[in-house]
Scaffold this motif. Sequence first.
Motif, PDB file in Angstrom:
ATOM      1  N   ALA A  13      -0.015   9.159  -7.266  1.00 52.21           N
ATOM      2  CA  ALA A  13       0.480   7.779  -8.171  1.00 52.21           C
ATOM      3  C   ALA A  13       1.646   7.693  -8.805  1.00 52.21           C
ATOM      4  O   ALA A  13       2.179   6.716  -8.890  1.00 52.21           O
ATOM      5  CB  ALA A  13      -1.014   7.949  -9.465  1.00 52.21           C
ATOM      6  N   VAL A  14       1.912   8.731  -9.276  1.00 51.10           N
ATOM      7  CA  VAL A  14       3.402   8.877  -9.607  1.00 51.10           C
ATOM      8  C   VAL A  14       4.480   8.541  -8.533  1.00 51.10           C
ATOM      9  O   VAL A  14       5.540   7.680  -8.942  1.00 51.10           O
ATOM     10  CB  VAL A  14       3.567  10.134 -10.423  1.00 51.10           C
ATOM     11  N   LEU A  15       4.331   9.114  -7.506  1.00 49.57           N
ATOM     12  CA  LEU A  15       5.278   8.865  -6.363  1.00 49.57           C
ATOM     13  C   LEU A  15       5.231   7.301  -6.125  1.00 49.57           C
ATOM     14  O   LEU A  15       6.072   6.757  -5.823  1.00 49.57           O
ATOM     15  CB  LEU A  15       4.854   9.705  -5.343  1.00 49.57           C
ATOM     16  N   LEU A  16       4.169   6.831  -6.047  1.00 49.79           N
ATOM     17  CA  LEU A  16       3.845   5.205  -5.615  1.00 49.79           C
ATOM     18  C   LEU A  16       4.435   4.398  -6.798  1.00 49.79           C
ATOM     19  O   LEU A  16       5.197   3.436  -6.368  1.00 49.79           O
ATOM     20  CB  LEU A  16       2.463   5.097  -5.326  1.00 49.79           C
ATOM     21  N   ALA A  17       4.159   4.844  -8.042  1.00 46.48           N
ATOM     22  CA  ALA A  17       4.758   4.021  -9.197  1.00 46.48           C
ATOM     23  C   ALA A  17       6.178   4.027  -9.291  1.00 46.48           C
ATOM     24  O   ALA A  17       7.035   2.945  -9.506  1.00 46.48           O
ATOM     25  CB  ALA A  17       3.987   4.193 -10.419  1.00 46.48           C
ATOM     26  N   THR A  18       6.830   5.290  -8.984  1.00 45.78           N
ATOM     27  CA  THR A  18       8.188   5.545  -9.025  1.00 45.78           C
ATOM     28  C   THR A  18       8.966   4.622  -8.029  1.00 45.78           C
ATOM     29  O   THR A  18      10.033   4.222  -8.113  1.00 45.78           O
ATOM     30  CB  THR A  18       8.227   7.006  -9.246  1.00 45.78           C
ATOM     31  N   GLY A  19       8.496   4.800  -6.861  1.00 46.40           N
ATOM     32  CA  GLY A  19       9.035   4.354  -5.564  1.00 46.40           C
ATOM     33  C   GLY A  19       9.260   2.671  -5.726  1.00 46.40           C
ATOM     34  O   GLY A  19       9.984   2.217  -5.600  1.00 46.40           O
ATOM     35  N   GLN A  20       8.160   2.169  -6.347  1.00 47.48           N
ATOM     36  CA  GLN A  20       8.142   0.692  -6.498  1.00 47.48           C
ATOM     37  C   GLN A  20       8.931   0.382  -7.873  1.00 47.48           C
ATOM     38  O   GLN A  20       9.717  -0.876  -7.654  1.00 47.48           O
ATOM     39  CB  GLN A  20       6.703   0.295  -6.870  1.00 47.48           C
ATOM     40  N   SER A  21       9.271   1.069  -8.795  1.00 49.98           N
ATOM     41  CA  SER A  21      10.004   0.554  -9.990  1.00 49.98           C
ATOM     42  C   SER A  21      11.087   1.232  -9.978  1.00 49.98           C
ATOM     43  O   SER A  21      12.056   0.753 -10.747  1.00 49.98           O
ATOM     44  CB  SER A  21       9.030   1.004 -11.242  1.00 49.98           C
ATOM     45  N   ALA A  22      11.578   2.235  -9.118  1.00 48.13           N
ATOM     46  CA  ALA A  22      12.807   2.986  -9.288  1.00 48.13           C
ATOM     47  C   ALA A  22      13.161   3.596 -10.786  1.00 48.13           C
ATOM     48  O   ALA A  22      14.152   3.717 -10.891  1.00 48.13           O
ATOM     49  CB  ALA A  22      13.904   2.108  -8.763  1.00 48.13           C
ATOM     50  N   GLU A  23      12.034   3.751 -11.434  1.00 51.07           N
ATOM     51  CA  GLU A  23      12.302   4.387 -12.679  1.00 51.07           C
ATOM     52  C   GLU A  23      11.168   5.345 -12.859  1.00 51.07           C
ATOM     53  O   GLU A  23      10.151   5.788 -12.292  1.00 51.07           O
ATOM     54  CB  GLU A  23      11.994   3.288 -13.765  1.00 51.07           C
ATOM     55  N   LEU A  24      11.730   6.427 -13.953  1.00 49.44           N
ATOM     56  CA  LEU A  24      10.626   7.638 -13.900  1.00 49.44           C
ATOM     57  C   LEU A  24       9.453   7.274 -14.910  1.00 49.44           C
ATOM     58  O   LEU A  24       9.385   7.537 -15.929  1.00 49.44           O
ATOM     59  CB  LEU A  24      11.412   8.665 -14.643  1.00 49.44           C
ATOM     60  N   VAL A  25       8.567   6.533 -14.152  1.00 55.22           N
ATOM     61  CA  VAL A  25       7.314   5.743 -15.045  1.00 55.22           C
ATOM     62  C   VAL A  25       6.664   6.983 -15.527  1.00 55.22           C
ATOM     63  O   VAL A  25       5.687   6.637 -16.495  1.00 55.22           O
ATOM     64  CB  VAL A  25       6.738   5.074 -14.166  1.00 55.22           C
ATOM     65  N   PHE A  26       6.670   8.291 -15.107  1.00 55.09           N
ATOM     66  CA  PHE A  26       5.774   9.332 -15.538  1.00 55.09           C
ATOM     67  C   PHE A  26       6.273   9.898 -16.797  1.00 55.09           C
ATOM     68  O   PHE A  26       5.423  10.417 -17.421  1.00 55.09           O
ATOM     69  CB  PHE A  26       5.566  10.254 -14.825  1.00 55.09           C
ATOM     70  N   ARG A  27       7.485   9.524 -17.377  1.00 59.38           N
ATOM     71  CA  ARG A  27       8.080  10.032 -18.312  1.00 59.38           C
ATOM     72  C   ARG A  27       7.407  10.114 -19.719  1.00 59.38           C
ATOM     73  O   ARG A  27       7.296  11.490 -20.339  1.00 59.38           O
ATOM     74  CB  ARG A  27       9.694   9.549 -18.442  1.00 59.38           C
TER      75      ARG A  27
END
Length: 199
Positions: free
Chosen positions: A33-47
């Motif tokens: 989930a983190v990799l998919l979300a980060t790949g789509q946004s190019a931001e560290l969404v899990f931070r």
Amino acid sequence: TGRATKGSATGLLDVPRRTDRRLRWLRVVVLVAVLLATGQSAELVFRPCDPFYVLFSFNGHDVEPWSYALLAVLLGSGAVVAMAWCRYLCPLGAALWPFSRIGLLRIRRDAHRCTGCGLCDRACPHGLQASSELAVVSGECTLCLECTAACPAPGALAVAAPPGALVPTWVLPLLLVALTAAGLVGGRAFALLSYSHEY
């Protein structure tokens, strides 16, 4: 018995071993989930969800008020089930899982010196059973050395490298410091691209 060995390292809740093994796969779900979300946004969404970042960044970038509530929940869960975050939810643990299984350093048990008391099993924060293995090959083992410290039989448990050469325990913290320093230097030398935002 089908139950995780209970002791001071396993927290207040004795999680059934089969349930424990299944829950560990949640880390893989979180990682994907983190990799998919980060790949789509190019931001560290899990931070804002990362308990270590929230705790040590001192209200750093992207930390929200709910981040501290989540941190409190995760800390509380760790008191109930030891290492709950690391065992069940940490995406980094999932990413390193396969690499840990092929690591060179292992906890090895001398069957001739082992008394079978099981103190090492009860001391393990990850619920591993060193007393039944000649070498702990599980990717869950972090070489924390809690098992070796709890072992009453001298030489029964030790850190070893192929082809079985014993490694002094003082080498591990030095190795950790060296790897951490290399990571910090490498992180400064190779910055990752990110979208720019106005804050």
